[in-house]
Design an enzyme around this catalytic site. Structure first.
Site, PDB file in Angstrom:
ATOM      1  N   GLU A  16       0.957  -0.832   0.157  1.00 15.26           N
ATOM      2  CA  GLU A  16       0.086   0.015  -0.013  1.00 15.26           C
ATOM      3  C   GLU A  16       0.731   1.671  -0.099  1.00 15.26           C
ATOM      4  O   GLU A  16       0.347   2.752  -0.108  1.00 15.26           O
ATOM      5  CB  GLU A  16      -1.447  -0.079   1.192  1.00 15.26           C
ATOM      6  CG  GLU A  16      -2.709  -0.860   1.056  1.00 15.26           C
ATOM      7  CD  GLU A  16      -2.558  -0.977   0.182  1.00 15.26           C
ATOM      8  OE1 GLU A  16      -3.503  -0.271  -0.067  1.00 15.26           O
ATOM      9  OE2 GLU A  16      -4.090  -2.101  -0.123  1.00 15.26           O
ATOM     10  N   HIS A  24      -3.201   1.909   8.264  1.00 21.20           N
ATOM     11  CA  HIS A  24      -4.465   1.298   7.102  1.00 21.20           C
ATOM     12  C   HIS A  24      -3.801  -0.156   8.482  1.00 21.20           C
ATOM     13  O   HIS A  24      -2.956  -0.536   8.459  1.00 21.20           O
ATOM     14  CB  HIS A  24      -3.609   0.853   6.190  1.00 21.20           C
ATOM     15  CG  HIS A  24      -4.001  -0.260   5.256  1.00 21.20           C
ATOM     16  ND1 HIS A  24      -6.249   0.080   5.080  1.00 21.20           N
ATOM     17  CD2 HIS A  24      -4.247  -1.581   4.966  1.00 21.20           C
ATOM     18  CE1 HIS A  24      -6.971  -1.147   4.679  1.00 21.20           C
ATOM     19  NE2 HIS A  24      -5.378  -1.764   4.992  1.00 21.20           N
ATOM     20  N   HIS A  45      -7.292  -3.477   9.459  1.00 17.89           N
ATOM     21  CA  HIS A  45      -8.846  -3.912   9.493  1.00 17.89           C
ATOM     22  C   HIS A  45      -9.418  -4.124  10.486  1.00 17.89           C
ATOM     23  O   HIS A  45     -10.068  -5.398  10.875  1.00 17.89           O
ATOM     24  CB  HIS A  45      -8.379  -5.405   8.692  1.00 17.89           C
ATOM     25  CG  HIS A  45      -7.597  -5.691   7.738  1.00 17.89           C
ATOM     26  ND1 HIS A  45      -7.104  -6.941   6.582  1.00 17.89           N
ATOM     27  CD2 HIS A  45      -7.422  -4.724   6.731  1.00 17.89           C
ATOM     28  CE1 HIS A  45      -5.928  -6.077   5.857  1.00 17.89           C
ATOM     29  NE2 HIS A  45      -6.509  -4.671   4.629  1.00 17.89           N
ATOM     30  N   HIS A  72     -12.715  -3.526   3.312  1.00 19.46           N
ATOM     31  CA  HIS A  72     -11.160  -4.107   3.091  1.00 19.46           C
ATOM     32  C   HIS A  72     -11.007  -2.782   4.625  1.00 19.46           C
ATOM     33  O   HIS A  72     -10.291  -3.880   5.570  1.00 19.46           O
ATOM     34  CB  HIS A  72     -10.548  -2.458   2.292  1.00 19.46           C
ATOM     35  CG  HIS A  72      -9.313  -3.097   2.257  1.00 19.46           C
ATOM     36  ND1 HIS A  72      -8.612  -3.308   0.971  1.00 19.46           N
ATOM     37  CD2 HIS A  72      -8.256  -3.807   3.188  1.00 19.46           C
ATOM     38  CE1 HIS A  72      -6.744  -3.049   1.321  1.00 19.46           C
ATOM     39  NE2 HIS A  72      -7.086  -3.576   2.552  1.00 19.46           N
TER      40      HIS A  72
HETATM   41  P1  13P Z   1       1.180  -5.548   2.773  1.00 20.37           P
HETATM   42  O1  13P Z   1       1.155  -6.670   3.499  1.00 20.37           O
HETATM   43  O2  13P Z   1       1.847  -5.469   2.020  1.00 20.37           O
HETATM   44  O3  13P Z   1       1.168  -4.013   4.093  1.00 20.37           O
HETATM   45  O4  13P Z   1      -0.518  -5.494   3.052  1.00 20.37           O
HETATM   46  C1  13P Z   1      -1.715  -5.720   3.387  1.00 20.37           C
HETATM   47  C2  13P Z   1      -2.693  -4.882   3.693  1.00 20.37           C
HETATM   48  O5  13P Z   1      -3.295  -5.257   4.361  1.00 20.37           O
HETATM   49  C3  13P Z   1      -3.253  -4.392   2.041  1.00 20.37           C
HETATM   50  O6  13P Z   1      -3.926  -3.424   1.999  1.00 20.37           O
HETATM   51 ZN    ZN Z   2      -4.898  -3.990   3.779  1.00 24.13          ZN
END
Ligand code: 13P
Ligand code: ZN
Length: 269
Positions: free
Chosen positions: A119, A142, A144, A214
């Protein structure tokens, strides 16, 4: 083995904060496998010795032009690396990169050639934009978060500001600590440039951005505060879901109560 953190207490403190937050993300169940990523702009901690460090990777392209990032340095989570591992070993599961003079590519300079998160275009695009606006923000996260992602599976909450109003109304502090609310970005491919561009645009008006089905993306002065914003919003989502699972639609604070709070805390309308 030598580390870029050796004898650099201020830089070490920032990286340790990333590790602490990575542990929280794992404990909260928001960081399955390699889920989520963190970058921090560490340019202010860079000395001449760091500036002279030789690259330990080939030149890698970012995929977009970042005119304000020339000569900047970032600590980035590695792609495919786990937050729960980063929490214990931040320099094995992340790396420091230098943006090159073409503003379109970078090299890894320390400690190991760990390739940055997929990302990266979103993270660097947002950092580039923050610098252009003179923003004090240095960290982007970022992750989840389960309950916040769950609400994006309902088209009702994808409409402008519907999720923000619901979340604010669950508990007074949410608006106080997230006064510009949660912006929504309709589904885009993870790690795409389009997702990065949409993130920059929506962050103009909101504190935290939701990537439909996401995850979320937050920026703040440091990584701890970026985490706090997501945590506050997800707490509200949890209260909403707790009420729903007890079999009723939560009332939420009334418009009058929200109005009183907005005035008392001097928040934007
Ligand atoms: P990375 O392992 O590349 O950081 O990706 C994780 C992710 O949450 C992609 O949206
Ligand atoms: Zn992600």
């Amino acid at each position: 083995m030598k580390s870029i953190l050796d004898n650099r207490p201020a830089l070490t403190k920032e990286v340790n904060k990333v590790a602490e937050v990575a542990g929280y993300l794992w404990q909260k169940g928001w960081a399955e496998r390699n889920g989520g990523n963190i970058t921090i702009n560490i340019t202010e901690f860079v000395d001449d010795e760091i500036r002279q460090m030789k690259p330990i990777s080939e030149v890698r392209t970012i995929g977009a032009l970042m005119p304000n990032l020339k000569g900047c340095y970032f600590y980035c989570k590695g792609t495919n690396k786990r937050m729960r591992d980063l929490a214990r070993w931040p320099m094995e599961n992340g790396s420091v990169i230098r943006i090159l003079d073409d503003c379109a590519s970078y090299v890894i300079i320390a400690d190991h050639p760990v390739v940055p998160t997929s990302e990266l275009p979103s993270h660097l695009g947002v950092h580039n934009d923050m610098i252009s606006k003179g923003s004090p923000n240095k960290a982007s996260v970022h992750t989840h978060p389960i309950e916040l992602i769950a609400i994006t599976h309902s088209p009702k909450f994808m409409k402008k500001d519907v999720a923000t109003r619901m979340l604010w109304s669950m508990i007074p502090e949410t608006k106080a600590f997230c006064p510009r609310g949660l912006g929504i970005i309709p589904y885009e491919l993870p790690s795409s440039l389009e997702l990065g561009e949409a993130t920059i645009k929506v962050l103009e008006d909101y504190d935290v951005v939701m990537w439909e089905k996401h995850g979320v993306f937050a920026v703040d002065c440091d990584v701890m505060q970026a985490f706090d914003q997501i945590d506050v919003l997800n707490k509200s989502a949890l209260i909403y879901i707790a009420a729903k699972s007890m079999g009723f639609e939560p009332d939420g604070m009334s418009d009058a109560q929200m109005q009183e709070m907005t005035i008392a805390f001097n928040l934007p309308k």
